[in-house]
Enzyme design. Structure first.
Site, PDB file in Angstrom:
ATOM      1  N   LYS A 195       0.858  -1.183   0.000  1.00  0.00           N
ATOM      2  CA  LYS A 195       0.000   0.000   0.000  1.00  0.00           C
ATOM      3  C   LYS A 195       0.893   1.232   0.000  1.00  0.00           C
ATOM      4  O   LYS A 195       1.695   1.441   0.919  1.00  0.00           O
ATOM      5  CB  LYS A 195      -0.893  -0.008   1.231  1.00  0.00           C
ATOM      6  CG  LYS A 195      -1.813   1.198   1.304  1.00  0.00           C
ATOM      7  CD  LYS A 195      -2.778   1.059   2.449  1.00  0.00           C
ATOM      8  CE  LYS A 195      -3.637   2.305   2.587  1.00  0.00           C
ATOM      9  NZ  LYS A 195      -4.548   2.208   3.727  1.00  0.00           N
ATOM     10  N   LYS A 248      -2.191  -1.535  -3.903  1.00  0.00           N
ATOM     11  CA  LYS A 248      -3.079  -0.375  -3.813  1.00  0.00           C
ATOM     12  C   LYS A 248      -2.262   0.906  -3.852  1.00  0.00           C
ATOM     13  O   LYS A 248      -1.276   0.985  -3.125  1.00  0.00           O
ATOM     14  CB  LYS A 248      -3.833  -0.473  -2.496  1.00  0.00           C
ATOM     15  CG  LYS A 248      -4.698   0.682  -2.174  1.00  0.00           C
ATOM     16  CD  LYS A 248      -5.310   0.481  -0.832  1.00  0.00           C
ATOM     17  CE  LYS A 248      -6.081   1.727  -0.494  1.00  0.00           C
ATOM     18  NZ  LYS A 248      -6.560   1.734   0.836  1.00  0.00           N
TER      19      LYS A 248
HETATM   20  C1  PBG Z   1      -7.484   2.994   5.568  1.00  0.00           C
HETATM   21  C2  PBG Z   1      -7.739   2.989   4.119  1.00  0.00           C
HETATM   22  C3  PBG Z   1      -7.575   4.011   3.162  1.00  0.00           C
HETATM   23  C4  PBG Z   1      -8.066   3.501   1.968  1.00  0.00           C
HETATM   24  C5  PBG Z   1      -8.479   2.204   2.215  1.00  0.00           C
HETATM   25  N1  PBG Z   1      -8.248   1.895   3.534  1.00  0.00           N
HETATM   26  C6  PBG Z   1      -7.117   5.398   3.303  1.00  0.00           C
HETATM   27  C7  PBG Z   1      -5.751   5.748   3.634  1.00  0.00           C
HETATM   28  O1  PBG Z   1      -4.866   4.897   3.807  1.00  0.00           O
HETATM   29  O2  PBG Z   1      -5.533   6.946   3.795  1.00  0.00           O
HETATM   30  C8  PBG Z   1      -8.147   4.257   0.664  1.00  0.00           C
HETATM   31  C9  PBG Z   1      -9.192   3.775  -0.267  1.00  0.00           C
HETATM   32  C10 PBG Z   1      -9.511   4.692  -1.384  1.00  0.00           C
HETATM   33  O3  PBG Z   1      -8.883   5.741  -1.613  1.00  0.00           O
HETATM   34  O4  PBG Z   1     -10.473   4.368  -2.099  1.00  0.00           O
HETATM   35  N2  PBG Z   1      -6.182   3.100   5.981  1.00  0.00           N
END
Ligand code: PBG
Length: 328
Positions: A195, A248
């Protein structure tokens, strides 16, 4: 053999010819719909930064999920907007928490649905970071214990898959151990293994009310410049017992997804995130792109790079297009 003996256009002449040489397909099984659940009753509050996306109270969530299932959606991912936030995000592991209540309602009302629980604290902490703070930093090891609690609580409430998105080191192992000890040895972990600290999450933070109150997430999420490190992240999660890996965001990181596909035999997921979705909506509103076409092209590209499962806010739109024979 080369031109003129070889002519790659021969199999592009008609829809039927193109179909027999098509290498990648998108099916309903590849789609998972992320949803936001909030307190109250009868609430369906549109998210300004994400056209077509709402925050739903549990009753309206159930209705929406029933409609989505009728369109062919089989998996949902739940994010919660809790009633109260505190320094550690304790509402995240309350047996009566917002996502826990939603899980129970969906188990009752929508049998057979695959319910995936996002595990993280940014929606639950008053500072908006993904764990327990120590000074201005997120304390990795102190957060692990809470992630394990949140995961067990969600599994007890009926989550079919636990999906940690916090990016703490060691969390997959900690969650696996806690789930097993609590009698949830059969609950799989879908790890957001790779991520990135991405600007593409911008619109989501309005939907989930989870923006950090100071600083950013670069201290725990990955540097967008790093591809080799992504493989190390994935490797670590595999060793700790992850059952599925996620990359992601999706489109800007297809190289990373393809590299994971080459290296690992685990099922792979990709998250077509809020920014990717909202950019398509915004361009379509201006008449600059054909939304259906660009959205489906995005999803097939994510499949081609190696994803088995795609998390996308466009899942219902994609399901409807598939049902209409769009991909034929
Ligand atoms: C929680 C999380 C996030 C997303 C999914 N789980 C936000 C982040 O890390 O700031 C983002 C999902 C999206 O942008 O559609 N940590």
């Amino acid at each position: 053999m080369s031109f003129p003996e070889t002519r790659l256009r021969r199999f592009r002449r008609t829809p039927a010819l193109r179909r027999i040489v098509r290498e990648t397909r998108l099916s309903l099984d590849n789609l998972a719909l992320p949803l936001f659940v909030c307190p109250g009753e009868g609430v369906a509050r549109p998210v300004g930064s994400m056209p077509g996306v709402h925050q739903h109270s549990v009753d309206r969530l159930v209705e929406t999920v029933k409609e989505a299932c009728a369109e062919g959606i089989r998996s949902v991912l739940l994010f919660g907007l809790p009633e109260t936030k505190d320094a550690v995000g304790s509402a995240a592991w309350s047996p009566d928490g917002i996502v826990q209540r939603a899980m129970r309602a969906l188990t009752q009302e929508v049998p057979g649905l695959i319910k995936i629980a996002d595990v993280c604290f940014c929606e639950y902490t008053d500072h908006g970071h993904c764990g327990v703070l120590h000074g201005n930093e997120v304390d990795n090891d102190a957060t692990l214990e809470n992630l394990a609690r949140q995961s067990v609580s969600l599994a007890e409430a009926g989550a079919d898959v636990i999906a940690p998105s916090d990016m703490m080191d060691g969390r997959v192992g900690a969650i696996r151990k806690a789930l097993d000890a609590a009698g949830h040895a059969s609950t799989p972990i879908l790890s957001y293994a790779v991520k990135f600290a991405s600007g593409f999450y911008g619109p989501f933070r309005e939907a989930a009310e989870s923006a950090p109150q100071f600083g950013d997430r670069r201290g725990y999420q990955m540097d967008p410049a790093n591809g080799r490190e992504a493989l190390r992240e994935a490797e670590a999660d595999v060793e700790e017992g992850a059952d599925m890996l996620m990359v992601k965001p999706a489109l800007p990181y297809l190289d990373v997804l393809a590299a994971l596909r080459q290296r690992f035999d685990l099922p792979l997921a990709a998250y077509h995130v809020s920014g990717e979705y909202s950019m398509l909506k915004a361009a379509a509103e201006r008449g600059w792109i054909d939304y259906d076409r660009v959205m489906m092209e995005s999803l097939i590209a994510i499949r081609r790079a190696g994803a088995d499962l795609i998390f996308t806010y466009a899942a219902r739109e994609a399901a409807r297009l598939l049902a209409s024979g769009w991909a034929e």
